[in-house]
Design a protein around this motif. Sequence first.
Motif, PDB file in Angstrom:
ATOM      1  N   ASP A   1      43.264  28.216  17.712  1.00 24.58           N
ATOM      2  CA  ASP A   1      42.408  27.998  16.547  1.00 24.58           C
ATOM      3  C   ASP A   1      41.223  27.144  16.984  1.00 24.58           C
ATOM      4  O   ASP A   1      40.959  26.989  18.175  1.00 24.58           O
ATOM      5  CB  ASP A   1      43.211  27.305  15.444  1.00 24.58           C
ATOM      6  CG  ASP A   1      44.332  28.191  14.904  1.00 24.58           C
ATOM      7  OD1 ASP A   1      44.033  29.317  14.463  1.00 24.58           O
ATOM      8  OD2 ASP A   1      45.504  27.749  14.943  1.00 24.58           O
TER       9      ASP A   1
ATOM     10  N   PRO B   1      48.387  24.596  13.345  1.00 21.86           N
ATOM     11  CA  PRO B   1      47.309  25.018  14.237  1.00 21.86           C
ATOM     12  C   PRO B   1      47.702  24.932  15.710  1.00 21.86           C
ATOM     13  O   PRO B   1      48.584  24.146  16.093  1.00 21.86           O
ATOM     14  CB  PRO B   1      46.195  24.016  13.920  1.00 21.86           C
ATOM     15  CG  PRO B   1      46.917  22.784  13.463  1.00 21.86           C
ATOM     16  CD  PRO B   1      48.092  23.298  12.696  1.00 21.86           C
TER      17      PRO B   1
ATOM     18  N   THR C   1      51.302  22.565  -3.795  1.00 19.11           N
ATOM     19  CA  THR C   1      50.354  23.618  -3.415  1.00 19.11           C
ATOM     20  C   THR C   1      49.040  23.476  -4.148  1.00 19.11           C
ATOM     21  O   THR C   1      48.172  24.338  -4.028  1.00 19.11           O
ATOM     22  CB  THR C   1      50.967  24.993  -3.715  1.00 19.11           C
ATOM     23  OG1 THR C   1      51.262  25.075  -5.120  1.00 19.11           O
ATOM     24  CG2 THR C   1      52.232  25.213  -2.901  1.00 19.11           C
TER      25      THR C   1
ATOM     26  N   TYR D   1      42.845  21.221   5.214  1.00 18.17           N
ATOM     27  CA  TYR D   1      42.899  21.481   6.650  1.00 18.17           C
ATOM     28  C   TYR D   1      44.211  20.951   7.216  1.00 18.17           C
ATOM     29  O   TYR D   1      44.753  19.940   6.760  1.00 18.17           O
ATOM     30  CB  TYR D   1      41.724  20.806   7.369  1.00 18.17           C
ATOM     31  CG  TYR D   1      40.410  21.503   7.142  1.00 18.17           C
ATOM     32  CD1 TYR D   1      40.020  22.570   7.938  1.00 18.17           C
ATOM     33  CD2 TYR D   1      39.553  21.096   6.117  1.00 18.17           C
ATOM     34  CE1 TYR D   1      38.805  23.216   7.724  1.00 18.17           C
ATOM     35  CE2 TYR D   1      38.337  21.727   5.897  1.00 18.17           C
ATOM     36  CZ  TYR D   1      37.982  22.789   6.708  1.00 18.17           C
ATOM     37  OH  TYR D   1      36.788  23.428   6.490  1.00 18.17           O
ATOM     38  N   TYR D   2      44.654  21.656   8.254  1.00 19.80           N
ATOM     39  CA  TYR D   2      45.847  21.258   8.991  1.00 19.80           C
ATOM     40  C   TYR D   2      45.423  20.937  10.417  1.00 19.80           C
ATOM     41  O   TYR D   2      44.718  21.732  11.059  1.00 19.80           O
ATOM     42  CB  TYR D   2      46.881  22.382   8.982  1.00 19.80           C
ATOM     43  CG  TYR D   2      47.295  22.768   7.590  1.00 19.80           C
ATOM     44  CD1 TYR D   2      48.384  22.173   6.971  1.00 19.80           C
ATOM     45  CD2 TYR D   2      46.572  23.729   6.874  1.00 19.80           C
ATOM     46  CE1 TYR D   2      48.758  22.519   5.674  1.00 19.80           C
ATOM     47  CE2 TYR D   2      46.927  24.072   5.579  1.00 19.80           C
ATOM     48  CZ  TYR D   2      48.028  23.468   4.993  1.00 19.80           C
ATOM     49  OH  TYR D   2      48.371  23.808   3.703  1.00 19.80           O
TER      50      TYR D   2
ATOM     51  N   THR E   1      38.369  21.653   0.834  1.00 23.48           N
ATOM     52  CA  THR E   1      39.249  22.568   1.559  1.00 23.48           C
ATOM     53  C   THR E   1      40.378  21.783   2.221  1.00 23.48           C
ATOM     54  O   THR E   1      40.164  20.702   2.759  1.00 23.48           O
ATOM     55  CB  THR E   1      38.464  23.336   2.632  1.00 23.48           C
ATOM     56  OG1 THR E   1      37.401  24.056   1.987  1.00 23.48           O
ATOM     57  CG2 THR E   1      39.361  24.305   3.387  1.00 23.48           C
TER      58      THR E   1
ATOM     59  N   SER F   1      42.290  16.993   3.099  1.00 24.15           N
ATOM     60  CA  SER F   1      41.385  17.872   2.361  1.00 24.15           C
ATOM     61  C   SER F   1      40.037  17.183   2.238  1.00 24.15           C
ATOM     62  O   SER F   1      39.943  15.971   2.012  1.00 24.15           O
ATOM     63  CB  SER F   1      41.949  18.196   0.978  1.00 24.15           C
ATOM     64  OG  SER F   1      42.284  17.010   0.285  1.00 24.15           O
TER      65      SER F   1
ATOM     66  N   GLN G   1      42.759  28.787  -7.474  1.00 24.91           N
ATOM     67  CA  GLN G   1      43.605  29.440  -6.472  1.00 24.91           C
ATOM     68  C   GLN G   1      43.468  30.951  -6.564  1.00 24.91           C
ATOM     69  O   GLN G   1      43.163  31.487  -7.604  1.00 24.91           O
ATOM     70  CB  GLN G   1      45.072  29.031  -6.686  1.00 24.91           C
ATOM     71  CG  GLN G   1      45.339  27.571  -6.301  1.00 24.91           C
ATOM     72  CD  GLN G   1      46.807  27.209  -6.416  1.00 24.91           C
ATOM     73  OE1 GLN G   1      47.541  27.767  -7.231  1.00 24.91           O
ATOM     74  NE2 GLN G   1      47.243  26.263  -5.613  1.00 24.91           N
TER      75      GLN G   1
ATOM     76  N   ASN H   1      43.137  24.219  11.505  1.00 23.33           N
ATOM     77  CA  ASN H   1      42.856  25.435  10.756  1.00 23.33           C
ATOM     78  C   ASN H   1      43.113  25.168   9.286  1.00 23.33           C
ATOM     79  O   ASN H   1      43.420  24.038   8.897  1.00 23.33           O
ATOM     80  CB  ASN H   1      43.674  26.629  11.282  1.00 23.33           C
ATOM     81  CG  ASN H   1      45.176  26.435  11.102  1.00 23.33           C
ATOM     82  OD1 ASN H   1      45.620  25.626  10.280  1.00 23.33           O
ATOM     83  ND2 ASN H   1      45.964  27.188  11.862  1.00 23.33           N
ATOM     84  N   THR H   2      43.013  26.210   8.485  1.00 27.44           N
ATOM     85  CA  THR H   2      43.222  26.060   7.042  1.00 27.44           C
ATOM     86  C   THR H   2      44.511  26.743   6.583  1.00 27.44           C
ATOM     87  O   THR H   2      44.766  26.828   5.380  1.00 27.44           O
ATOM     88  CB  THR H   2      42.032  26.657   6.266  1.00 27.44           C
ATOM     89  OG1 THR H   2      41.901  28.043   6.615  1.00 27.44           O
ATOM     90  CG2 THR H   2      40.746  25.916   6.584  1.00 27.44           C
ATOM     91  N   THR H   3      45.327  27.206   7.540  1.00 23.82           N
ATOM     92  CA  THR H   3      46.543  27.928   7.169  1.00 23.82           C
ATOM     93  C   THR H   3      47.817  27.209   7.576  1.00 23.82           C
ATOM     94  O   THR H   3      48.904  27.574   7.128  1.00 23.82           O
ATOM     95  CB  THR H   3      46.529  29.319   7.828  1.00 23.82           C
ATOM     96  OG1 THR H   3      46.392  29.166   9.256  1.00 23.82           O
ATOM     97  CG2 THR H   3      45.376  30.164   7.304  1.00 23.82           C
ATOM     98  N   GLY H   4      47.691  26.230   8.433  1.00 19.91           N
ATOM     99  CA  GLY H   4      48.872  25.480   8.842  1.00 19.91           C
ATOM    100  C   GLY H   4      49.332  25.780  10.254  1.00 19.91           C
ATOM    101  O   GLY H   4      49.064  26.859  10.796  1.00 19.91           O
TER     102      GLY H   4
END
Length: 626
Positions: free
Chosen positions: A375, A371, A439, A400-401, A398, A421, A626, A366-369
């Motif tokens: 997901d 996963p 970040t 990704y995690y 992007t 990324s 951001q 996912n893209t939020t961490g």
Amino acid sequence: MKREIRFNLTLILAILAGIAVTFSGCKRKPELATLTTANVTEITINSAKTGGNISSDGGADITARGVCYGTATLPEITGQHTSDSNGPGDFTSDLTGLTASTKYYVRAYATNEAGTAYGNEVTFTTAAPVVATLTTLEATAISSNRAVSGGNITSDGGSAVTARGVCWSTAANPTLSDNKTTNGSGTGNFASDITGLTPGTTYHVRAYATNNIGTSYGNDISFTTSAVVPTVTTAAVSSYTRTSAVTGGNVTSSGGAAVTAKGVCWSTSTGPVATGSHTTDGSGTGSFTSTITGLSPNTTYYYRAYATNSAGTAYGVENHFTTSPVTVPEVSTSSVTSVGLTTASSGGNVTNDNGAQVTERGICYNTTGNPTISDTKIPSGTGTGTFSVNLTGLTSGTVYYLKAYAINSAGTGYGSQMVFSTSISDVIGNTYATVLIGTQLWMQTDLKTSKYNDNTDIPNVTVNEEWMVLTAPAYSWFNNTPSSVFGMLYNWYAVETGKLCPSGWHVPSDNEFKTLERHLGMTIAEADGSGWRGTNQGTQLKATTTWNPNTGTNTSGFTALGGGYRYGALGTFADFGVVTYWWSSTLHWDDTTKALYRRLDSTEGRVFREGVSKAGGKYVRCLKNQ
């Protein structure tokens, strides 16, 4: 006629009687016998052999004969004597009950009607006392720890036996200094109970007898005690898994026979035996380690050590343990490779199914961490082992995690999280790898576009004299030589347009550079300063190549190259491999004719911050919005 016959008979009888009276008046008077005393032989401590020879009975029957003896001279029959039949001739006399080491006087005697006659006197001395004479009785009633023996004392040696018994040892000819019994005194047979023996051991035994002279021993006999089962203890389980355990034991005694097998037996019920599930861990005494395999998860097992010899099999104390339950699989996540604009490759390795079949494995992201399989996921087979997965349909630029996963009946196991990324591209098709630092998502290489993000051209100024007087946007290659490695040099007028970086990206501000620097360990005070600042942040930013000398570590992943710069006042190129600069989007704090930049040097580990003329040619490193 009858009267004549009677007369003649009477006359004859009278004549015969007269003749008898005549002869009777002429008979010889009896005399004492004549005899000699025999020499004494076979002398012991308490006996001897002698006798005599009666050469004449003296004219009368010998009614008694023998020898008389004593400790004084001229012994007579009124004292100690033997009686050895009658008649003349040789005779033998046995003297018994004598006292050791004593002188005796001996005379033969013979008795007839005339009286008792004596032979010549002889003397002898009995032998001195000696140790007793005895034999050892064979062992009987032999068991693992006892036996019965004894002895027979046939002579006390002339001195009273005050102690008797048997002594024993594992070596031949034991003495009183070894183990012994005490079984009374005196001569004759006696029995001895031998106890406290070791199983399966050969012992030597001798009877003994002690008198004033000393101790004597009978013959040495040997016997072997019977063996018993070994003695063994059970070790605690030192470790266990779902399907195995490690334990062992210690054979502390062989039981008197060779230990031919030892190990651990186990069962799911109490009382496991060596004919069931068991290990075999050698032979002999001593400690041993056993590895139990083939167990079932989450199951209680009973186990105990065993040892076998010719007497049988012995067991240690029974213990128990419970194997580990089935748990989620163990899986590792492979590094992410082949990262493109919308694709990447990864995978994993299921190293342990932890007791249950892996029914599905793959990667999730996912893209939020952090996963999970809820997901996006890409399955890749079943079972243990390595697998690989190609990711498609990703969004460029992007973060990704990603994790590998594996599913069994206990649930889902995950590998460690990988962060990557995707690349980005500019309007003319150049592709740039990206790197997440803290970040912030940065391009990993310097910008080299000849067009703004609205597809309009950026002027390429190659002539030094033209470059030095510019007040409008421009770019050039270092030394006007295109490169597949280095980016382009831009003046700050190009930066000022706000259209230099790809859409969604921008030239970082001075504060955003500070954020990067602080993430790498620079303090706020250092970051706010000017000139050379920090400690080793420049070293962390520099690539490990293109610098002279190469002093970078690139631990940040920023991959700064030593690309040199273009001097704004003259339009010339300088310091390739030695220096690099990046524009910020921020004007100088007290001179708006200047813009702020960052500089790295090959021989310096810190980062330089200052402002310079907008005409300078410097590199641009874009940062995602951001």
